[in-house]
Design a protein around this motif. Structure first.
Motif, PDB file in Angstrom:
ATOM      1  N   LEU A   1       0.808  -1.202   0.000  1.00  0.00           N
ATOM      2  CA  LEU A   1       0.000   0.000   0.000  1.00  0.00           C
ATOM      3  C   LEU A   1       0.848   1.262   0.000  1.00  0.00           C
ATOM      4  O   LEU A   1       1.889   1.339   0.649  1.00  0.00           O
ATOM      5  N   GLU A   2       0.368   2.234  -0.752  1.00  0.00           N
ATOM      6  CA  GLU A   2       0.997   3.559  -0.813  1.00  0.00           C
ATOM      7  C   GLU A   2       0.271   4.483   0.149  1.00  0.00           C
ATOM      8  O   GLU A   2      -0.941   4.697   0.020  1.00  0.00           O
ATOM      9  N   PRO A   3       0.955   5.063   1.127  1.00  0.00           N
ATOM     10  CA  PRO A   3       0.264   5.832   2.167  1.00  0.00           C
ATOM     11  C   PRO A   3      -0.323   7.142   1.653  1.00  0.00           C
ATOM     12  O   PRO A   3       0.153   7.737   0.678  1.00  0.00           O
ATOM     13  N   TYR A   4      -1.328   7.592   2.370  1.00  0.00           N
ATOM     14  CA  TYR A   4      -1.818   8.966   2.260  1.00  0.00           C
ATOM     15  C   TYR A   4      -1.055   9.793   3.289  1.00  0.00           C
ATOM     16  O   TYR A   4      -1.006   9.432   4.470  1.00  0.00           O
ATOM     17  N   LEU A   5      -0.440  10.885   2.863  1.00  0.00           N
ATOM     18  CA  LEU A   5       0.346  11.727   3.767  1.00  0.00           C
ATOM     19  C   LEU A   5      -0.508  12.874   4.281  1.00  0.00           C
ATOM     20  O   LEU A   5      -1.068  13.647   3.489  1.00  0.00           O
ATOM     21  N   SER A   6      -0.587  12.976   5.602  1.00  0.00           N
ATOM     22  CA  SER A   6      -1.340  14.050   6.251  1.00  0.00           C
ATOM     23  C   SER A   6      -0.362  14.895   7.063  1.00  0.00           C
ATOM     24  O   SER A   6       0.182  14.425   8.070  1.00  0.00           O
ATOM     25  N   THR A   7      -0.114  16.127   6.616  1.00  0.00           N
ATOM     26  CA  THR A   7       0.775  17.012   7.366  1.00  0.00           C
ATOM     27  C   THR A   7      -0.013  17.695   8.479  1.00  0.00           C
ATOM     28  O   THR A   7      -1.189  18.046   8.317  1.00  0.00           O
ATOM     29  N   LYS A   8       0.661  17.875   9.611  1.00  0.00           N
ATOM     30  CA  LYS A   8       0.029  18.426  10.804  1.00  0.00           C
ATOM     31  C   LYS A   8       0.846  19.587  11.339  1.00  0.00           C
ATOM     32  O   LYS A   8       2.038  19.722  11.029  1.00  0.00           O
ATOM     33  N   ILE A   9       0.239  20.388  12.201  1.00  0.00           N
ATOM     34  CA  ILE A   9       0.951  21.485  12.840  1.00  0.00           C
ATOM     35  C   ILE A   9       2.092  20.974  13.712  1.00  0.00           C
ATOM     36  O   ILE A   9       3.078  21.663  13.957  1.00  0.00           O
ATOM     37  N   TRP A  10       1.990  19.710  14.145  1.00  0.00           N
ATOM     38  CA  TRP A  10       2.983  19.115  15.042  1.00  0.00           C
ATOM     39  C   TRP A  10       3.920  18.119  14.337  1.00  0.00           C
ATOM     40  O   TRP A  10       4.815  17.562  14.965  1.00  0.00           O
ATOM     41  N   GLY A  11       3.715  17.864  13.055  1.00  0.00           N
ATOM     42  CA  GLY A  11       4.528  16.868  12.348  1.00  0.00           C
ATOM     43  C   GLY A  11       3.756  16.277  11.184  1.00  0.00           C
ATOM     44  O   GLY A  11       3.172  17.005  10.383  1.00  0.00           O
ATOM     45  N   TRP A  12       3.712  14.954  11.094  1.00  0.00           N
ATOM     46  CA  TRP A  12       2.965  14.322  10.004  1.00  0.00           C
ATOM     47  C   TRP A  12       2.512  12.915  10.366  1.00  0.00           C
ATOM     48  O   TRP A  12       3.029  12.292  11.290  1.00  0.00           O
ATOM     49  N   GLU A  13       1.533  12.456   9.590  1.00  0.00           N
ATOM     50  CA  GLU A  13       1.055  11.071   9.654  1.00  0.00           C
ATOM     51  C   GLU A  13       1.063  10.486   8.249  1.00  0.00           C
ATOM     52  O   GLU A  13       0.667  11.166   7.294  1.00  0.00           O
ATOM     53  N   LYS A  14       1.465   9.242   8.130  1.00  0.00           N
ATOM     54  CA  LYS A  14       1.254   8.485   6.902  1.00  0.00           C
ATOM     55  C   LYS A  14       0.164   7.452   7.186  1.00  0.00           C
ATOM     56  O   LYS A  14       0.325   6.621   8.074  1.00  0.00           O
ATOM     57  N   TRP A  15      -0.921   7.536   6.449  1.00  0.00           N
ATOM     58  CA  TRP A  15      -2.018   6.581   6.612  1.00  0.00           C
ATOM     59  C   TRP A  15      -1.716   5.397   5.686  1.00  0.00           C
ATOM     60  O   TRP A  15      -2.134   5.359   4.535  1.00  0.00           O
ATOM     61  N   ASN A  16      -0.979   4.437   6.214  1.00  0.00           N
ATOM     62  CA  ASN A  16      -0.478   3.335   5.385  1.00  0.00           C
ATOM     63  C   ASN A  16      -1.573   2.439   4.854  1.00  0.00           C
ATOM     64  O   ASN A  16      -1.536   2.009   3.698  1.00  0.00           O
ATOM     65  N   LEU A  17      -2.508   2.085   5.703  1.00  0.00           N
ATOM     66  CA  LEU A  17      -3.632   1.235   5.314  1.00  0.00           C
ATOM     67  C   LEU A  17      -4.892   1.943   5.754  1.00  0.00           C
ATOM     68  O   LEU A  17      -5.168   2.046   6.947  1.00  0.00           O
ATOM     69  N   SER A  18      -5.632   2.466   4.787  1.00  0.00           N
ATOM     70  CA  SER A  18      -6.797   3.269   5.143  1.00  0.00           C
ATOM     71  C   SER A  18      -7.882   3.183   4.079  1.00  0.00           C
ATOM     72  O   SER A  18      -7.622   3.401   2.890  1.00  0.00           O
ATOM     73  N   CYS A  19      -9.100   2.907   4.544  1.00  0.00           N
ATOM     74  CA  CYS A  19     -10.303   3.026   3.721  1.00  0.00           C
ATOM     75  C   CYS A  19     -11.076   4.290   4.073  1.00  0.00           C
ATOM     76  O   CYS A  19     -12.150   4.532   3.517  1.00  0.00           O
ATOM     77  N   HIS A  20     -10.583   5.054   5.031  1.00  0.00           N
ATOM     78  CA  HIS A  20     -11.345   6.190   5.541  1.00  0.00           C
ATOM     79  C   HIS A  20     -11.420   7.296   4.486  1.00  0.00           C
ATOM     80  O   HIS A  20     -10.417   7.615   3.846  1.00  0.00           O
TER      81      HIS A  20
END
Length: 287
Positions: free
Chosen positions: A18-37
């Motif tokens: 899976l190719e992650p969805y990258l979510s940048t945040k005010i405090w850093g970042w998240e990679k949503w590696n496995l997500s149906c959301h």
């Protein structure tokens, strides 16, 4: 769980990197590696469905039980809490959010907040927020690489600065902020107070000698491969996220995918596979 999209002819369903969805945040970042959301969908990186959203080949993606992230905190997150399923579905049209963390890197003297130092009532917590002293009542724990922490719904918590971790959670994007260190973001005081587990009825915090955790929503295991490991999914999918090391997976059809640190792979139901390499893996699947 998995259906085959109509793309002209039928493929068997194979494993999916899976190719992650990258979510940048005010405090850093998240990679949503496995997500149906719908707020952040991961894509398929290999095979006949390469480039498609993972959610597009899953039956009832809104009911998919897990979401897997890599979180990197350059500064500390808000003091926050997540609702249970009942509250989230009524007020947010989303799932509740129990979660757990496998620590990849905590730097020197890494810490997290998990719960409060003592039981407090709604009225007492509200008073601490109004007085600006809630921080003094937070339960801070020391962490190191390889630690595993469980955060059930209703638990006040935060990730402090300098932490990198794998998060396995319910498929949800509901967070209520109690306090945000003066940053200009919305707070959710009343909703937070609605959903806090004041009796601390669920066991939370660090899981000693972690090997397996079964929650009401998902199961997480730690797997250390040495040379090779054989698996079969039966009636439940498997997912693996690489915490450390590298290797590759071969499915029963001979398809091969390379794996390196922080990659996530999804293996559908009723499939045999072999994992090769020296790796620490976080395995997650529905309850």
């Amino acid at each position: 769980m998995i259906h085959v999209p109509s793309i002209g002819y039928i493929f068997y369903i194979n494993h999916m990197k899976l190719e992650p969805y990258l979510s940048t945040k005010i405090w850093g970042w998240e990679k949503w590696n496995l997500s149906c959301h719908p707020d952040g969908k991961s894509k398929i990186e290999n095979g006949p469905y390469k480039g498609m959203y993972f959610a597009d080949i899953v039956d009832n993606p809104e009911s998919f039980p897990i979401l897997i992230k890599i979180i990197n905190s350059k500064s500390r997150l808000s003091i926050q809490v997540h609702p249970d399923d009942e509250y989230a579905r009524i007020f947010e049209k989303d799932n509740g959010k129990s979660e757990c963390w496998y620590i990849l890197d905590a730097g020197e003297n890494g810490t997290l907040v998990v719960g409060l130092k003592e039981k407090l009532s709604r009225h007492e917590i509200h008073g601490l927020i109004d007085a600006g002293v809630l921080e003094s009542y937070l339960n801070t724990i020391d962490i190191a690489s390889g630690d595993f922490i469980y955060i059930p719904t209703g638990t006040i918590h935060t990730i402090n600065a300098g932490i990198r971790l794998i998060e396995v959670q319910q498929s949800s994007n509901v967070t209520y902020r109690l306090y945000d260190w003066g940053r200009p973001r919305e707070l959710h005081i009343e909703k937070s107070l609605d959903v806090i587990d004041y009796e601390a009825s669920a066991v939370c915090g660090k899981v000693d000698s972690f090997q397996r955790l079964k929650t009401p929503h998902f199961t997480v295991e730690k797997l250390c491969t040495k040379r090779s490991y054989e698996g079969h999914t039966e009636d439940k999918f498997h997912s693996y996220t690489v915490a450390e090391g590298s290797g590759h997976l071969v499915d029963e059809y001979g398809n091969v995918v390379e794996l390196s640190a922080e990659d996530t792979i999804f293996i559908p139901e009723y499939m045999s596979y072999t994992i090769f390499g020296d790796m620490t893996l976080i395995k997650a699947y529905g309850y």
